[in-house]
Write an enzyme that holds these catalytic residues in place. Structure first.
Site, mmCIF file in Angstrom:
data_model
loop_
_atom_site.group_PDB
_atom_site.id
_atom_site.type_symbol
_atom_site.label_atom_id
_atom_site.label_comp_id
_atom_site.label_asym_id
_atom_site.label_seq_id
_atom_site.Cartn_x
_atom_site.Cartn_y
_atom_site.Cartn_z
ATOM 1 N N TYR A 167 0.785 -1.166 -0.102
ATOM 2 C CA TYR A 167 -0.056 0.092 -0.005
ATOM 3 C C TYR A 167 0.788 1.056 0.214
ATOM 4 C CZ TYR A 167 -3.629 3.073 1.809
ATOM 5 O OH TYR A 167 -4.688 4.154 1.858
ATOM 6 N N LYS A 171 1.085 4.093 -2.685
ATOM 7 C CA LYS A 171 0.878 5.442 -2.509
ATOM 8 C C LYS A 171 1.987 6.575 -2.730
ATOM 9 C CE LYS A 171 -3.497 4.880 -1.562
ATOM 10 N NZ LYS A 171 -4.510 5.490 -2.045
HETATM 11 P P1 NDP Z 1 -13.068 2.562 1.171
HETATM 12 O O1 NDP Z 1 -12.564 1.101 1.336
HETATM 13 O O2 NDP Z 1 -14.248 2.944 2.032
HETATM 14 O O3 NDP Z 1 -13.478 2.551 -0.398
HETATM 15 C C1 NDP Z 1 -12.593 2.288 -1.254
HETATM 16 C C2 NDP Z 1 -13.301 2.823 -2.658
HETATM 17 O O4 NDP Z 1 -12.412 2.195 -3.688
HETATM 18 C C3 NDP Z 1 -14.768 2.178 -2.828
HETATM 19 O O5 NDP Z 1 -15.619 3.036 -3.334
HETATM 20 C C4 NDP Z 1 -14.195 1.017 -4.015
HETATM 21 O O6 NDP Z 1 -15.294 0.642 -4.816
HETATM 22 C C5 NDP Z 1 -13.393 1.779 -4.844
HETATM 23 N N1 NDP Z 1 -12.311 0.826 -5.580
HETATM 24 C C6 NDP Z 1 -11.670 -0.266 -5.082
HETATM 25 N N2 NDP Z 1 -11.044 -1.160 -6.242
HETATM 26 C C7 NDP Z 1 -11.381 -0.439 -7.148
HETATM 27 C C8 NDP Z 1 -11.427 -0.629 -8.629
HETATM 28 N N3 NDP Z 1 -10.602 -1.756 -9.019
HETATM 29 N N4 NDP Z 1 -12.092 0.040 -9.335
HETATM 30 C C9 NDP Z 1 -12.901 1.078 -9.103
HETATM 31 N N5 NDP Z 1 -13.074 1.340 -7.783
HETATM 32 C C10 NDP Z 1 -12.400 0.639 -6.826
HETATM 33 O O7 NDP Z 1 -11.851 3.462 1.291
HETATM 34 P P2 NDP Z 1 -11.606 4.908 1.676
HETATM 35 O O8 NDP Z 1 -12.870 5.758 1.260
HETATM 36 O O9 NDP Z 1 -11.290 5.033 3.030
HETATM 37 O O10 NDP Z 1 -10.498 5.330 0.850
HETATM 38 C C11 NDP Z 1 -10.414 6.206 -0.300
HETATM 39 C C12 NDP Z 1 -9.176 6.621 -0.751
HETATM 40 O O11 NDP Z 1 -8.381 7.231 0.365
HETATM 41 C C13 NDP Z 1 -8.257 5.278 -0.983
HETATM 42 O O12 NDP Z 1 -7.364 5.715 -2.070
HETATM 43 C C14 NDP Z 1 -7.559 5.075 0.086
HETATM 44 O O13 NDP Z 1 -6.197 4.495 -0.078
HETATM 45 C C15 NDP Z 1 -7.465 6.654 0.563
HETATM 46 N N6 NDP Z 1 -7.015 6.563 2.047
HETATM 47 C C16 NDP Z 1 -7.909 6.493 2.942
HETATM 48 C C17 NDP Z 1 -7.442 6.464 4.264
HETATM 49 C C18 NDP Z 1 -8.361 6.155 5.459
HETATM 50 O O14 NDP Z 1 -7.893 6.332 6.587
HETATM 51 N N7 NDP Z 1 -9.535 5.672 5.312
HETATM 52 C C19 NDP Z 1 -6.187 7.044 4.560
HETATM 53 C C20 NDP Z 1 -5.365 7.369 3.567
HETATM 54 C C21 NDP Z 1 -5.604 7.338 2.184
HETATM 55 P P3 NDP Z 1 -16.399 -0.321 -4.912
HETATM 56 O O15 NDP Z 1 -17.002 -0.624 -3.490
HETATM 57 O O16 NDP Z 1 -17.504 -0.008 -5.960
HETATM 58 O O17 NDP Z 1 -15.677 -1.499 -5.249
#
Ligand code: NDP
Length: 259
Positions: A167, A171
């Site tokens: 991860y 990033k």
């Molecule tokens: P979630 O796990 O809640 O949501 C992840 C999202 O990514 C979902 O909407 C999912 O879509 C989508 N996704 C995953 N794989 C795919 C794919 N192959 N194609 C299209 N969409 C995809 O994560 P967060 O909302 O917490 O995270 C959002 C972003 O922020 C990410 O990039 C994460 O790395 C980053 N982030 C989050 C942190 C945190 O503490 N939460 C901290 C730092 C960064 P679906 O459900 O439709 O598959």
């Protein structure tokens, strides 16, 4: 703007007339970003992979607040599928103004136990996924001579994190991608930035054990987790006119965690 587009786009708002694509916007941080951009008047393409129903609910919520948008399924790790999604956006709306690469996953493990599949899946989704959309859409941004690309990186990508070699690598890679693309597109009015959330309350972090959560909370000067809205408000700012002289930056939204 063509006549039919005048009907599609809402009349008011800082981002009126602009088209935004937010990847992974059916839930979590992506959902909040889609609502924030829709609330500022952008037409929002709500991308999803597995959460089709929830993406439709996000579109409904944007519409109920007077905005517009649609849900589009596409696995961002699939280069060809991203090409089709991009072409469809241009065919339908004739433009793309804001691209938010939010889709991301974790497959945490200590590096000595990490499988090749866990490594590849995270890199393919988080890093290659962002390359895929940028690769297919950058020519339109260049042609329009205006644009905003915002990539969701992480404090893990800035500082590293035990158990997250895959991860953190994805990033950190996103930061290099952001800065390189920022340099390539800066001369044409396209700003490219990265937003680095710290520890936010979403499904991604709800998987962590209580002990891990306590440890992380202890490392946050503000002493609390962030919310998806904390990230969305920064992204909405970076998408707007007020951020037109900011490019190639990594901005942490982390309660002071990485300072
Ligand atoms: P979630 O796990 O809640 O949501 C992840 C999202 O990514 C979902 O909407 C999912 O879509 C989508 N996704 C995953 N794989 C795919 C794919 N192959 N194609 C299209 N969409 C995809 O994560 P967060 O909302 O917490 O995270 C959002 C972003 O922020 C990410 O990039 C994460 O790395 C980053 N982030 C989050 C942190 C945190 O503490 N939460 C901290 C730092 C960064 P679906 O459900 O439709 O598959």
């Amino acid at each position: 703007m063509e006549e039919n587009q005048e009907k599609i786009f809402p009349a008011e708002g800082e981002l009126s007339g602009k088209v935004a694509l937010v990847t992974g916007a059916g839930r979590g941080i992506g959902r909040s970003i889609a609502l924030a951009l829709g609330g500022k008047g952008a037409l929002v393409v709500v991308n999803y992979n597995g959460s089709g129903e929830r993406a439709l609910e996000v579109v409904e919520e944007i519409r109920s607040r007077g905005g517009s948008g649609e849900a589009v399924g596409c696995d961002v790790s699939d280069f060809e599928a991203c090409g089709r999604m991009s072409e469809e956006i241009i065919r339908k709306y004739g433009r793309i103004d804001i691209l938010v690469n939010n889709a991301g996953i974790t497959r945490d493990n200590l590096v000595m136990r990490m499988s090749e599949a866990e490594y590849d899946l995270v890199l393919d989704t988080n890093l290659k996924g962002a390359f895929n959309t940028i690769r297919h859409l950058s020519r339109y941004f260049l042609k329009q001579r205006w644009g905003r690309i915002i990539n969701l990186t992480s404090v893990s990508g800035v500082a590293g994190n035990a158990g997250q070699a895959n991860y953190a690598a994805s990033k950190a890679g996103l930061i290099g991608l952001t800065k390189s693309v920022a340099k390539e597109l800066a001369g044409r009015g396209v700003c490219v930035n990265a937003v680095a959330p710290g520890f936010m309350d979403t499904e991604m972090t709800r998987k962590l054990t209580d002990r891990v959560r306590e440890n992380i909370l202890g490392a946050i000067p503000m002493g609390r987790m962030g919310s998806p809205e904390d990230v969305a408000s920064l992204v909405a700012f970076l998408a707007g006119a007020g951020a037109g002289y900011i490019t190639g930056q990594v901005i942490c939204v982390d309660g002071g965690m990485a300072m």
